[in-house]
Design a protein around this motif. Structure first.
Motif, mmCIF file in Angstrom:
data_model
loop_
_atom_site.group_PDB
_atom_site.id
_atom_site.type_symbol
_atom_site.label_atom_id
_atom_site.label_comp_id
_atom_site.label_asym_id
_atom_site.label_seq_id
_atom_site.Cartn_x
_atom_site.Cartn_y
_atom_site.Cartn_z
ATOM 1 N N ALA A 1 -0.433 -5.997 -6.503
ATOM 2 C CA ALA A 1 -0.173 -3.987 -6.221
ATOM 3 C C ALA A 1 0.672 -3.361 -7.237
ATOM 4 O O ALA A 1 0.477 -2.588 -7.559
ATOM 5 N N PHE A 2 1.980 -4.500 -7.121
ATOM 6 C CA PHE A 2 2.554 -3.411 -8.655
ATOM 7 C C PHE A 2 1.752 -3.071 -9.843
ATOM 8 O O PHE A 2 2.948 -2.203 -10.708
ATOM 9 N N GLN A 3 1.519 -4.046 -10.103
ATOM 10 C CA GLN A 3 0.693 -4.219 -11.409
ATOM 11 C C GLN A 3 -0.115 -3.579 -12.109
ATOM 12 O O GLN A 3 -0.259 -2.213 -12.811
ATOM 13 N N SER A 4 -1.074 -2.955 -10.639
ATOM 14 C CA SER A 4 -2.120 -2.037 -10.468
ATOM 15 C C SER A 4 -1.893 -1.065 -10.661
ATOM 16 O O SER A 4 -2.163 -0.098 -11.128
ATOM 17 N N ARG A 5 -0.462 -0.322 -9.449
ATOM 18 C CA ARG A 5 -0.370 0.820 -9.415
ATOM 19 C C ARG A 5 0.670 1.002 -11.158
ATOM 20 O O ARG A 5 1.376 2.537 -11.046
ATOM 21 N N GLY A 6 1.595 -0.009 -11.489
ATOM 22 C CA GLY A 6 2.527 0.421 -12.640
ATOM 23 C C GLY A 6 4.138 0.870 -11.574
ATOM 24 O O GLY A 6 4.629 1.264 -12.314
ATOM 25 N N THR A 7 3.688 0.023 -10.692
ATOM 26 C CA THR A 7 5.474 0.394 -10.219
ATOM 27 C C THR A 7 6.433 -0.975 -10.905
ATOM 28 O O THR A 7 5.480 -2.255 -10.692
ATOM 29 N N ILE A 8 7.599 -0.769 -10.809
ATOM 30 C CA ILE A 8 8.449 -1.700 -11.223
ATOM 31 C C ILE A 8 8.942 -2.333 -10.282
ATOM 32 O O ILE A 8 9.368 -1.586 -9.505
ATOM 33 N N LEU A 9 9.422 -3.631 -10.596
ATOM 34 C CA LEU A 9 10.492 -4.526 -9.293
ATOM 35 C C LEU A 9 11.269 -4.525 -10.506
ATOM 36 O O LEU A 9 11.838 -5.275 -11.574
ATOM 37 N N THR A 10 12.801 -4.589 -9.803
ATOM 38 C CA THR A 10 14.289 -4.512 -10.486
ATOM 39 C C THR A 10 15.147 -5.539 -8.873
ATOM 40 O O THR A 10 14.822 -5.322 -8.135
ATOM 41 N N ASN A 11 15.634 -6.629 -9.464
ATOM 42 C CA ASN A 11 16.635 -7.168 -8.719
ATOM 43 C C ASN A 11 18.244 -6.792 -9.316
ATOM 44 O O ASN A 11 18.553 -6.081 -10.346
ATOM 45 N N SER A 12 18.927 -6.942 -8.515
ATOM 46 C CA SER A 12 20.951 -7.482 -8.903
ATOM 47 C C SER A 12 21.037 -8.407 -9.467
ATOM 48 O O SER A 12 22.718 -8.160 -9.494
ATOM 49 N N SER A 13 20.510 -9.218 -10.594
ATOM 50 C CA SER A 13 20.965 -10.416 -11.179
ATOM 51 C C SER A 13 22.246 -10.371 -11.402
ATOM 52 O O SER A 13 23.038 -11.265 -11.164
ATOM 53 N N SER A 14 22.495 -9.062 -12.322
ATOM 54 C CA SER A 14 23.803 -8.741 -13.507
ATOM 55 C C SER A 14 24.298 -8.431 -12.402
ATOM 56 O O SER A 14 26.333 -9.079 -13.249
ATOM 57 N N VAL A 15 24.639 -8.063 -10.812
ATOM 58 C CA VAL A 15 25.988 -8.282 -10.101
ATOM 59 C C VAL A 15 26.378 -9.320 -9.406
ATOM 60 O O VAL A 15 27.237 -9.272 -9.414
ATOM 61 N N TYR A 16 25.635 -10.467 -9.810
ATOM 62 C CA TYR A 16 25.452 -12.009 -9.201
ATOM 63 C C TYR A 16 25.606 -13.041 -10.145
ATOM 64 O O TYR A 16 26.030 -14.088 -9.617
ATOM 65 N N ASP A 17 25.429 -12.378 -10.952
ATOM 66 C CA ASP A 17 25.360 -14.013 -11.997
ATOM 67 C C ASP A 17 27.470 -14.158 -12.139
ATOM 68 O O ASP A 17 27.353 -15.257 -12.180
ATOM 69 N N ASP B 1 0.683 -1.873 -0.037
ATOM 70 C CA ASP B 1 -0.050 0.039 -0.138
ATOM 71 C C ASP B 1 1.091 1.504 0.159
ATOM 72 O O ASP B 1 1.062 1.794 1.729
ATOM 73 N N LEU B 2 1.821 1.219 -0.979
ATOM 74 C CA LEU B 2 2.338 2.759 -0.951
ATOM 75 C C LEU B 2 2.669 2.915 -2.527
ATOM 76 O O LEU B 2 3.417 2.917 -3.677
ATOM 77 N N PRO B 3 1.083 4.294 -2.232
ATOM 78 C CA PRO B 3 0.937 4.720 -3.894
ATOM 79 C C PRO B 3 2.065 5.495 -4.702
ATOM 80 O O PRO B 3 2.070 5.735 -5.892
ATOM 81 N N LYS B 4 3.062 6.360 -3.619
ATOM 82 C CA LYS B 4 3.226 6.825 -4.301
ATOM 83 C C LYS B 4 4.912 6.464 -4.910
ATOM 84 O O LYS B 4 5.580 6.585 -5.896
ATOM 85 N N LEU B 5 5.000 5.135 -5.027
ATOM 86 C CA LEU B 5 6.532 4.330 -5.383
ATOM 87 C C LEU B 5 6.130 3.794 -6.573
ATOM 88 O O LEU B 5 5.679 3.626 -6.933
ATOM 89 N N LYS B 6 7.122 4.432 -7.357
ATOM 90 C CA LYS B 6 7.365 3.882 -9.033
ATOM 91 C C LYS B 6 8.367 2.841 -9.038
ATOM 92 O O LYS B 6 8.320 1.402 -10.241
ATOM 93 N N TRP B 7 9.538 2.185 -8.117
ATOM 94 C CA TRP B 7 10.285 1.471 -8.551
ATOM 95 C C TRP B 7 10.829 0.427 -7.468
ATOM 96 O O TRP B 7 11.380 1.722 -6.658
ATOM 97 N N VAL B 8 11.137 -0.749 -7.130
ATOM 98 C CA VAL B 8 12.135 -1.067 -6.346
ATOM 99 C C VAL B 8 12.897 -1.512 -6.929
ATOM 100 O O VAL B 8 12.570 -2.746 -7.780
ATOM 101 N N HIS B 9 14.301 -0.856 -6.424
ATOM 102 C CA HIS B 9 15.487 -2.241 -6.884
ATOM 103 C C HIS B 9 16.340 -3.045 -5.531
ATOM 104 O O HIS B 9 16.590 -2.350 -4.300
ATOM 105 N N LEU B 10 15.798 -4.399 -5.994
ATOM 106 C CA LEU B 10 16.404 -5.297 -5.389
ATOM 107 C C LEU B 10 18.039 -5.438 -4.667
ATOM 108 O O LEU B 10 18.606 -5.461 -5.545
#
Lengths: 315, 315
Positions: free
Chosen positions: A82-98, A57-66
């Motif tokens: 929730a992310f999809q309906s608000r258009g919030t993006i989720l990214t991770n750090s996969s390319s740091v760890y591959d 429930d964070l309507p202002k949040l546009k992007w979460v980077h893990l």
């Protein structure tokens, strides 16, 4: 978490002109879940491991980077919707760890093939020189068969690293696309293929779908000369079944970088079972890990600022 | 030596219709020098490690095939001239050992990069889980610089194995041809280049020319973060100078598969020096080593029978 000074400095300078707000309570590892923090309600971007319930429930949040490659904590139907309906993006750090994870997997495959732990045990104890005995137990990777469980960024890099070894490589993934660079099969074919593998390299993420993926009946299909590696998540292997397989010499060995409970309790029998080799979740680590985490986030932040597609996007 | 039954059977069947005569005294290792044996005077072909002095005066002998990759025992001016004047051929088993030795070298580079010995020390002792400490000491091979000493079959295979790692690779050899697949320099350039290397991988054979190749002044040119690997011969490294460099932390570590005296005496300080990792000359070993030795010799015997050029020819 409380990052080393150099990494924090990189972050502070790099985010400008955005305002950087630190969480009130900082975790000791970049993998630990953050505590709920009211400051999140004001943020456009969250970087770290924000408390998953708080994200609903964070309507202002546009992007979460893990700050991790794993994201099972956030792999929930309610969060996804929730992310999809608000258009919030989720990214991770996969390319740091591959890279470090793929190098780690190869390191373990090679260390066991060359029987390095046997030699070091003698170095630590009796300074013996059992050349003939150890030589006879070494095996060449060239020509052997490796089955890789999971086909994400780590698997693709591991396949690159293994290519000159001239092994027979195959992968198992949820939904093969036909575009993989090695023969790749769905989970329904694993029972048919497991008996062919000399090396079963488990890179699976955690989560409901992968829970105890390597269960007793699948372990029973492995060759008695085969080795199971777990560089994914501990929850994906049935550890009781693995203990039995090792004790009864139904498989030749196991290498675990992850366990169902971490730290692995000191009295846990995996520590002392023959042919079981354990490292304490070190596969992703490297000297400049935190600088690379920051640079990866900052590169994505520049993309975010200019509305370009973000790297390592999950949602 | 007394080979395992399966390998001996391969040999017996494979040499037919030639007559196979075993040496009167069989050594315990395929690397040990054989005793003088009067039967050699009757032989057309010698397979093993025949006594080098005995080879000087054997007019009937047409071909000697060594059961090792190293041949320093036979690298003598008198033997070379005796062989050349009689037209005797000398071959070795280099192609049996290039793969296991190259895999072994890569295994050691990766095991130390991933700090596997640190983790296993904790597994053996206190079952601790020092994830953060070990992770911070791991380093990625990608982007690092490796200098390879020697450019024979093992080096060429190691370069293939390292190619996907995207390291900066260079080699040092006696007489660069300009056709090497990585930048390759003569010995006179080593002093200029050593300070660039994160990994110095010594694959040099024994012999007069290479004695203490890595001496005190060359060790002093290595980075304090660099590691010296010896998968060549023990005589090529000044062990006293290496001990000082390790004790004074002037280099980050050493990995030795070979030592000047083998077995390394139990009281030798290399066993207990910090950051020194030892395996008992296991680099060439593998489960089917002796079968592969036989098949390599038998393939050459077929070539010998039909007067084709032999593989791995030295003289």
């Amino acid at each position: 978490m409380n990052y080393p000074a150099a990494a924090t400095e990189l972050l502070k300078t790099g985010v400008l002109p955005h305002e950087l707000v630190f969480a009130r309570s900082l975790q000791s590892s970049n993998l630990d879940a953050g505590a709920p923090d009211p400051q999140l309600a004001e943020a456009d971007v969250a970087f770290g491991q924000p408390n998953p319930n708080a994200l609903l429930d964070l309507p202002k949040l546009k992007w979460v980077h893990l700050t991790s490659a794993g994201y099972e904590r956030y792999d929930r139907a309610d969060l996804r919707s929730a992310f999809q309906s608000r258009g919030t993006i989720l990214t991770n750090s996969s390319s740091v760890y591959d890279e470090p994870c793929a190098e780690h997997a190869l390191a373990m495959m090679m260390a066991l093939a060359r029987r390095l732990p046997d030699a070091w045990e003698r170095q630590r104890t009796d300074h013996a020189w059992p050349a003939a005995a150890i030589r006879a137990n070494c095996h060449l990777l060239v020509g052997q068969t490796a089955m890789i469980l999971g086909y994400g960024a780590i698997a693709r890099r591991l396949i690159e690293l293994l290519t000159p070894m001239r092994m027979k490589l195959m992968a198992i993934r949820r939904a093969p696309t036909g575009k993989e660079v090695v023969p790749t099969y769905g989970e329904n074919e694993i029972e048919r293929l497991l008996p062919e593998a000399d090396h079963v390299v488990n890179l699976l993420p955690g989560g409901m779908v992968t829970g105890k993926f390597m269960n007793a009946s699948r372990l029973a299909l492995m060759k008695s000369s085969a080795i199971l590696y777990n560089i994914g998540r501990g929850s994906t292997v049935d550890e009781e079944a693995l203990l039995s397989a090792l004790r009864e010499k139904r498989i030749a060995g196991a290498y675990l970088d992850v366990t169902a409970k971490e730290p692995l309790p000191s009295e846990h029998p995996l520590w002392t079972t023959a042919n079981c080799y354990i490292t304490p979740h070190t596969a992703g680590g490297h000297q400049d890990e935190f600088e690379r985490l920051m640079l990866h986030f900052l590169a994505n932040l520049r993309r975010f600022n200019s509305s370009e597609p973000l790297n390592d996007r999950i949602i």
